[in-house]
Design a protein around this motif. Structure first.
Motif, PDB file in Angstrom:
ATOM      1  N   ILE A 127       0.797 -11.466   1.926  1.00 22.70           N
ATOM      2  CA  ILE A 127       0.404 -10.638   0.640  1.00 22.70           C
ATOM      3  C   ILE A 127       0.683  -9.255   0.806  1.00 22.70           C
ATOM      4  CG2 ILE A 127      -1.652  -9.900  -0.420  1.00 22.70           C
ATOM      5  CD1 ILE A 127      -2.834 -12.798   0.047  1.00 22.70           C
ATOM      6  N   THR A 142       4.348  -8.825   0.230  1.00 24.26           N
ATOM      7  CA  THR A 142       4.595  -8.962  -0.968  1.00 24.26           C
ATOM      8  C   THR A 142       4.459  -7.405  -1.867  1.00 24.26           C
ATOM      9  OG1 THR A 142       4.035 -11.361  -1.053  1.00 24.26           O
ATOM     10  CG2 THR A 142       3.991  -9.832  -3.409  1.00 24.26           C
ATOM     11  N   ILE A 189       6.961  -5.244  -3.800  1.00 19.35           N
ATOM     12  CA  ILE A 189       6.706  -4.843  -5.198  1.00 19.35           C
ATOM     13  C   ILE A 189       6.543  -3.240  -5.358  1.00 19.35           C
ATOM     14  CG2 ILE A 189       5.037  -4.918  -7.052  1.00 19.35           C
ATOM     15  CD1 ILE A 189       4.468  -8.003  -6.178  1.00 19.35           C
TER      16      ILE A 189
END
Length: 205
Positions: free
Chosen positions: A160, A163, A167
């Motif tokens: 996560i 991620t 992003i």
């Protein structure tokens, strides 16, 4: 705030506590433009939903629910409370090791939260194991599987974080050493939690 009809008073108290700090920190992150933590808020909302939807099946003890709630608060504070020119997560609490650049640094607030959080995770998983498979209570299986599963969920947490790095352009996640140390402290927290649970179980025998 609307609660399910079968929610217990202790569970409602935890839910109100979590809702209050989640709303407060969410607003703060939006104000300061911290896009990285928006990813974590979404993740936390999903986890809250999972815990809430399984309350009656799992019957989590209030102590576990409060420990989870405190973990969430520590996490939010880590990314939202400024300390000098950085945030609380980057603060070194005890100067054990420091490379001067923040990567290979021990002991940081971040590492304490990782150990605490995944210790609580192992505790929760132990509760689920012995609740649904009572025959394994007091065995190595009841302690080993929750510890290993908590470490696995710790790895998911690092995915996560990766991620968030992909992003969001600017994050405070850190590099390889930070990720490796996170995994180490996840494991330490899970192992220590199971040692404590095992010791308490043996006292009851």
């Amino acid at each position: 705030m609307v609660f399910p009809k079968n929610i217990k008073p202790a569970e409602k108290a935890v839910a109100i506590f979590v809702a209050l700090y989640s709303i407060g920190f969410s607003a703060w992150f939006l104000i300061i433009g911290n896009a990285e933590f928006i990813v974590y808020i979404i993740t936390m909302a999903i986890l809250i939903g999972l815990i809430g939807s399984s309350l009656r099946k799992a019957e989590y003890p209030p102590a576990i629910l409060w420990a989870l709630a405190i973990w969430g608060l520590l996490h939010m504070a880590g990314g939202g409370v400024p300390v000098g020119d950085k945030v609380l997560y980057a603060v070194q609490l005890i100067p054990i090791i420091s490379d001067g650049q923040g990567e290979m640094t021990i002991l940081k607030y971040d590492q304490v939260v990782h150990a605490f959080g995944f210790g609580v995770t192992a505790w929760l998983l132990w509760h689920l194991v012995v609740r649904h498979f009572p025959d394994v209570r007091g065995t190595w299986t009841a302690y080993t599987y929750p510890a290993l599963a908590a470490m696995g969920l710790g790895a998911v947490n690092e995915i996560i974080e990766f991620t968030a790095v992909v992003i969001v352009k600017d994050t405070g996640v850190g590099g390889y050493f930070n990720t490796a140390l996170d995994l180490v402290f996840n494991a330490l927290g899970a192992i220590i939690a199971m040692i404590i649970v095992a010791a308490q179980e043996r006292r009851r025998v």
